[in-house]
Motif scaffolding. Structure first.
Motif, PDB file in Angstrom:
ATOM      1  N   VAL A  69     -88.527  40.240 -16.537  1.00 46.48           N
ATOM      2  CA  VAL A  69     -89.239  41.514 -16.499  1.00 46.48           C
ATOM      3  C   VAL A  69     -90.574  41.359 -15.773  1.00 46.48           C
ATOM      4  O   VAL A  69     -90.953  42.210 -14.954  1.00 46.48           O
ATOM      5  N   THR A  70     -91.285  40.278 -16.028  1.00 45.09           N
ATOM      6  CA  THR A  70     -92.565  40.037 -15.367  1.00 45.09           C
ATOM      7  C   THR A  70     -92.386  39.911 -13.863  1.00 45.09           C
ATOM      8  O   THR A  70     -93.146  40.494 -13.078  1.00 45.09           O
ATOM      9  N   ARG A  71     -91.380  39.181 -13.432  1.00 45.48           N
ATOM     10  CA  ARG A  71     -91.141  39.014 -11.999  1.00 45.48           C
ATOM     11  C   ARG A  71     -90.688  40.312 -11.347  1.00 45.48           C
ATOM     12  O   ARG A  71     -91.078  40.616 -10.221  1.00 45.48           O
ATOM     13  N   LEU A  72     -89.882  41.082 -12.069  1.00 46.02           N
ATOM     14  CA  LEU A  72     -89.454  42.377 -11.543  1.00 46.02           C
ATOM     15  C   LEU A  72     -90.641  43.324 -11.409  1.00 46.02           C
ATOM     16  O   LEU A  72     -90.790  44.003 -10.383  1.00 46.02           O
ATOM     17  N   TYR A  73     -91.514  43.364 -12.408  1.00 46.05           N
ATOM     18  CA  TYR A  73     -92.732  44.181 -12.329  1.00 46.05           C
ATOM     19  C   TYR A  73     -93.591  43.765 -11.147  1.00 46.05           C
ATOM     20  O   TYR A  73     -94.145  44.595 -10.437  1.00 46.05           O
ATOM     21  N   ARG A  74     -93.723  42.462 -10.934  1.00 44.51           N
ATOM     22  CA  ARG A  74     -94.539  41.975  -9.831  1.00 44.51           C
ATOM     23  C   ARG A  74     -93.952  42.391  -8.486  1.00 44.51           C
ATOM     24  O   ARG A  74     -94.680  42.814  -7.583  1.00 44.51           O
ATOM     25  N   ASN A  75     -92.626  42.322  -8.357  1.00 48.91           N
ATOM     26  CA  ASN A  75     -91.985  42.736  -7.108  1.00 48.91           C
ATOM     27  C   ASN A  75     -92.164  44.231  -6.864  1.00 48.91           C
ATOM     28  O   ASN A  75     -92.454  44.648  -5.742  1.00 48.91           O
ATOM     29  N   VAL A  76     -91.996  45.032  -7.893  1.00 49.74           N
ATOM     30  CA  VAL A  76     -92.145  46.478  -7.743  1.00 49.74           C
ATOM     31  C   VAL A  76     -93.603  46.828  -7.444  1.00 49.74           C
ATOM     32  O   VAL A  76     -93.884  47.702  -6.608  1.00 49.74           O
ATOM     33  N   ALA A  77     -94.544  46.141  -8.083  1.00 49.73           N
ATOM     34  CA  ALA A  77     -95.966  46.398  -7.818  1.00 49.73           C
ATOM     35  C   ALA A  77     -96.329  46.024  -6.385  1.00 49.73           C
ATOM     36  O   ALA A  77     -97.082  46.746  -5.711  1.00 49.73           O
ATOM     37  N   THR A  78     -95.800  44.917  -5.871  1.00 52.18           N
ATOM     38  CA  THR A  78     -96.059  44.519  -4.491  1.00 52.18           C
ATOM     39  C   THR A  78     -95.475  45.528  -3.520  1.00 52.18           C
ATOM     40  O   THR A  78     -96.116  45.908  -2.532  1.00 52.18           O
ATOM     41  N   HIS A  79     -94.278  46.002  -3.798  1.00 49.55           N
ATOM     42  CA  HIS A  79     -93.646  47.013  -2.949  1.00 49.55           C
ATOM     43  C   HIS A  79     -94.477  48.288  -2.954  1.00 49.55           C
ATOM     44  O   HIS A  79     -94.726  48.883  -1.894  1.00 49.55           O
ATOM     45  N   THR A  80     -94.951  48.716  -4.115  1.00 43.50           N
ATOM     46  CA  THR A  80     -95.764  49.925  -4.219  1.00 43.50           C
ATOM     47  C   THR A  80     -97.074  49.762  -3.464  1.00 43.50           C
ATOM     48  O   THR A  80     -97.535  50.688  -2.788  1.00 43.50           O
ATOM     49  N   LEU A  81     -97.681  48.593  -3.547  1.00 41.23           N
ATOM     50  CA  LEU A  81     -98.919  48.336  -2.810  1.00 41.23           C
ATOM     51  C   LEU A  81     -98.695  48.425  -1.297  1.00 41.23           C
ATOM     52  O   LEU A  81     -99.507  49.007  -0.576  1.00 41.23           O
ATOM     53  N   CYS A  82     -97.584  47.886  -0.812  1.00 43.86           N
ATOM     54  CA  CYS A  82     -97.278  47.977   0.613  1.00 43.86           C
ATOM     55  C   CYS A  82     -97.060  49.429   1.038  1.00 43.86           C
ATOM     56  O   CYS A  82     -97.489  49.834   2.123  1.00 43.86           O
ATOM     57  N   VAL A  83     -96.409  50.223   0.202  1.00 40.01           N
ATOM     58  CA  VAL A  83     -96.217  51.649   0.506  1.00 40.01           C
ATOM     59  C   VAL A  83     -97.568  52.349   0.570  1.00 40.01           C
ATOM     60  O   VAL A  83     -97.821  53.162   1.469  1.00 40.01           O
ATOM     61  N   LEU A  84     -98.471  52.054  -0.366  1.00 40.32           N
ATOM     62  CA  LEU A  84     -99.793  52.685  -0.361  1.00 40.32           C
ATOM     63  C   LEU A  84    -100.615  52.278   0.859  1.00 40.32           C
ATOM     64  O   LEU A  84    -101.341  53.099   1.427  1.00 40.32           O
ATOM     65  N   ILE A  85    -100.514  51.033   1.285  1.00 37.59           N
ATOM     66  CA  ILE A  85    -101.215  50.588   2.487  1.00 37.59           C
ATOM     67  C   ILE A  85    -100.674  51.334   3.712  1.00 37.59           C
ATOM     68  O   ILE A  85    -101.440  51.812   4.553  1.00 37.59           O
ATOM     69  N   ASN A  86     -99.345  51.448   3.803  1.00 38.44           N
ATOM     70  CA  ASN A  86     -98.753  52.189   4.914  1.00 38.44           C
ATOM     71  C   ASN A  86     -99.194  53.648   4.900  1.00 38.44           C
ATOM     72  O   ASN A  86     -99.468  54.232   5.947  1.00 38.44           O
ATOM     73  N   GLN A  87     -99.275  54.235   3.720  1.00 40.52           N
ATOM     74  CA  GLN A  87     -99.691  55.630   3.611  1.00 40.52           C
ATOM     75  C   GLN A  87    -101.141  55.803   4.063  1.00 40.52           C
ATOM     76  O   GLN A  87    -101.477  56.749   4.771  1.00 40.52           O
TER      77      GLN A  87
END
Length: 90
Positions: free
Chosen positions: A57-75
């Protein structure tokens, strides 16, 4: 429970749903499948190597958080939201 499931229709079935609903459902499904594909390819989400549930769960949260951060940077840069290749080279 107040939920309606929309399944793909077979070729011999008539579609009584409004076209706008079918189009919206298709675009949402495409976006979800794109994000799942990025999580599995770029972040190796299915290869966690976790031995316990909390590790997974911790690793999955970290992956989703990293993906969300990349989306926000692109935005914030005005780039396409799911285009991560150009972040490292621009």
């Amino acid at each position: 429970m107040g939920m309606t499931l929309h399944t793909p229709l077979r070729k011999n079935m008539m579609d009584s749903r409004p076209q706008s609903l079918v189009t919206l459902r298709g675009s949402v499904r495409h976006r979800v499948e794109s994000v799942i594909g990025q999580l599995s390819e770029r972040f190796s989400a299915e290869l966690t190597g976790a031995r316990k549930l909390w590790q997974w769960v911790t690793r999955l949260y970290r992956n989703v958080a990293t993906h969300t951060l990349c989306v926000l940077i692109n935005q914030s840069l005005g780039r396409p939201l799911l285009d991560f290749e150009g972040l490292a080279t621009d």
